[in-house]
Motif scaffolding. Sequence first.
Motif, PDB file in Angstrom:
ATOM      1  N   PHE A  89       3.967   5.933  22.603  1.00 38.95           N
ATOM      2  CA  PHE A  89       2.768   5.164  22.508  1.00 38.95           C
ATOM      3  C   PHE A  89       1.740   5.218  23.408  1.00 38.95           C
ATOM      4  O   PHE A  89       2.206   5.092  24.736  1.00 38.95           O
ATOM      5  CB  PHE A  89       3.492   3.610  22.186  1.00 38.95           C
ATOM      6  CG  PHE A  89       4.060   3.393  20.745  1.00 38.95           C
ATOM      7  CD1 PHE A  89       3.283   2.887  19.758  1.00 38.95           C
ATOM      8  CD2 PHE A  89       5.376   3.894  20.628  1.00 38.95           C
ATOM      9  CE1 PHE A  89       3.994   2.711  18.601  1.00 38.95           C
ATOM     10  CE2 PHE A  89       5.991   3.531  19.358  1.00 38.95           C
ATOM     11  CZ  PHE A  89       5.273   3.164  18.373  1.00 38.95           C
TER      12      PHE A  89
ATOM     13  N   CYS B 265      -3.169  -2.890  13.316  1.00 39.73           N
ATOM     14  CA  CYS B 265      -2.690  -3.175  14.862  1.00 39.73           C
ATOM     15  C   CYS B 265      -3.915  -3.889  15.391  1.00 39.73           C
ATOM     16  O   CYS B 265      -3.659  -4.596  16.428  1.00 39.73           O
ATOM     17  CB  CYS B 265      -2.177  -1.793  15.559  1.00 39.73           C
ATOM     18  SG  CYS B 265      -1.772  -2.097  17.102  1.00 39.73           S
TER      19      CYS B 265
ATOM     20  N   CYS C 178       7.370  -3.599  13.895  1.00 34.45           N
ATOM     21  CA  CYS C 178       6.010  -4.021  13.860  1.00 34.45           C
ATOM     22  C   CYS C 178       5.862  -5.187  12.769  1.00 34.45           C
ATOM     23  O   CYS C 178       6.214  -4.904  11.631  1.00 34.45           O
ATOM     24  CB  CYS C 178       5.140  -2.915  13.492  1.00 34.45           C
ATOM     25  SG  CYS C 178       3.267  -3.480  13.378  1.00 34.45           S
TER      26      CYS C 178
ATOM     27  N   CYS D 211      10.475   2.467  15.230  1.00 33.96           N
ATOM     28  CA  CYS D 211       9.379   1.749  15.652  1.00 33.96           C
ATOM     29  C   CYS D 211       8.946   1.037  14.600  1.00 33.96           C
ATOM     30  O   CYS D 211       8.383  -0.230  14.453  1.00 33.96           O
ATOM     31  CB  CYS D 211       8.124   2.524  16.299  1.00 33.96           C
ATOM     32  SG  CYS D 211       7.524   3.853  15.513  1.00 33.96           S
ATOM     33  N   GLU D 212       8.895   1.719  13.214  1.00 32.07           N
ATOM     34  CA  GLU D 212       8.335   1.103  12.049  1.00 32.07           C
ATOM     35  C   GLU D 212       8.812  -0.304  11.569  1.00 32.07           C
ATOM     36  O   GLU D 212       7.974  -1.179  11.408  1.00 32.07           O
ATOM     37  CB  GLU D 212       8.367   1.938  10.909  1.00 32.07           C
ATOM     38  CG  GLU D 212       8.004   1.558   9.557  1.00 32.07           C
ATOM     39  CD  GLU D 212       8.184   2.715   8.508  1.00 32.07           C
ATOM     40  OE1 GLU D 212       7.329   2.717   7.462  1.00 32.07           O
ATOM     41  OE2 GLU D 212       9.226   3.416   8.620  1.00 32.07           O
TER      42      GLU D 212
ATOM     43  N   ASN E  74      -5.026   9.059  15.631  1.00 37.45           N
ATOM     44  CA  ASN E  74      -3.772   8.467  16.806  1.00 37.45           C
ATOM     45  C   ASN E  74      -3.791   9.676  17.922  1.00 37.45           C
ATOM     46  O   ASN E  74      -3.779   9.514  18.931  1.00 37.45           O
ATOM     47  CB  ASN E  74      -2.457   8.421  16.285  1.00 37.45           C
ATOM     48  CG  ASN E  74      -2.343   7.130  15.430  1.00 37.45           C
ATOM     49  OD1 ASN E  74      -1.063   6.557  16.011  1.00 37.45           O
ATOM     50  ND2 ASN E  74      -2.906   6.637  14.301  1.00 37.45           N
TER      51      ASN E  74
ATOM     52  N   VAL F 130       0.080   4.487  13.773  1.00 36.62           N
ATOM     53  CA  VAL F 130      -0.673   3.238  13.595  1.00 36.62           C
ATOM     54  C   VAL F 130      -1.753   3.357  13.323  1.00 36.62           C
ATOM     55  O   VAL F 130      -2.648   4.319  13.390  1.00 36.62           O
ATOM     56  CB  VAL F 130      -0.551   2.858  15.296  1.00 36.62           C
ATOM     57  CG1 VAL F 130      -0.800   1.511  15.324  1.00 36.62           C
ATOM     58  CG2 VAL F 130       0.699   2.957  16.155  1.00 36.62           C
TER      59      VAL F 130
ATOM     60  N   CYS G  46       7.476  -2.618  19.236  1.00 35.88           N
ATOM     61  CA  CYS G  46       7.693  -0.918  18.967  1.00 35.88           C
ATOM     62  C   CYS G  46       7.721  -0.072  20.091  1.00 35.88           C
ATOM     63  O   CYS G  46       8.555   0.882  20.135  1.00 35.88           O
ATOM     64  CB  CYS G  46       6.201  -0.223  17.862  1.00 35.88           C
ATOM     65  SG  CYS G  46       4.661  -0.583  18.797  1.00 35.88           S
TER      66      CYS G  46
ATOM     67  N   ALA H 281       2.086  -2.179  10.670  1.00 37.46           N
ATOM     68  CA  ALA H 281       0.865  -1.249  11.051  1.00 37.46           C
ATOM     69  C   ALA H 281       1.309   0.174  11.267  1.00 37.46           C
ATOM     70  O   ALA H 281       0.259   1.190  11.595  1.00 37.46           O
ATOM     71  CB  ALA H 281       0.321  -1.713  12.392  1.00 37.46           C
ATOM     72  N   ILE H 282       2.811   0.324  11.327  1.00 38.18           N
ATOM     73  CA  ILE H 282       3.100   1.657  11.377  1.00 38.18           C
ATOM     74  C   ILE H 282       3.486   2.294  10.253  1.00 38.18           C
ATOM     75  O   ILE H 282       4.426   1.781   9.484  1.00 38.18           O
ATOM     76  CB  ILE H 282       4.344   1.676  12.712  1.00 38.18           C
ATOM     77  CG1 ILE H 282       3.948   1.086  13.863  1.00 38.18           C
ATOM     78  CG2 ILE H 282       4.822   3.072  12.778  1.00 38.18           C
ATOM     79  CD1 ILE H 282       4.818   0.818  14.967  1.00 38.18           C
TER      80      ILE H 282
END
Length: 145
Positions: free
Chosen positions: A59, A42, A83, A79-80, A103, A38, A50, A87-88
């Motif tokens: 997360f 974000c 968003c 997850c990508e 991260n 991330v 996500c 942001a990912i």
Amino acid sequence: MGPGCRLHLESSAGRTYLQAFPTAAGTTAKDCAMTYVVTDKCIACKYTDCVEVCPVDCFYEGENMLVIHPDECIDCGVCEPECPVDAILPDTEPDTEHWVEFNRKFSEIWPVIFEKREPAADAEDHEDEEGKLEKYFSEKPGKGS
């Protein structure tokens, strides 16, 4: 993912994801490992779409952003696209080395989050803003799930 690796579909707990395995002599699982991170996009938005799709709950929640634990991420990539502010990113993108360590640091001190929540009240005002790390970032933990 480095050379000498192959992708394989894996299933666990009713979810399917891609897993990388070494195939060449001298190639280790670490060579094939990849993670998502991330970034500062974000910050001050904190969309949580996500976390709802993450099959391994990797997360972690800060006061005004999320991070991914790089050792828990299985590189499934679900997850990508969730968003809304992009942001990912995969750690294979240029200039993401800093974000891997960022991260890692905060995922080790912030609580895990696995339930979708409402974004920051003024998230839309900050979506395309530059310099959010310097302006808004907080090291304080979030509530977690």
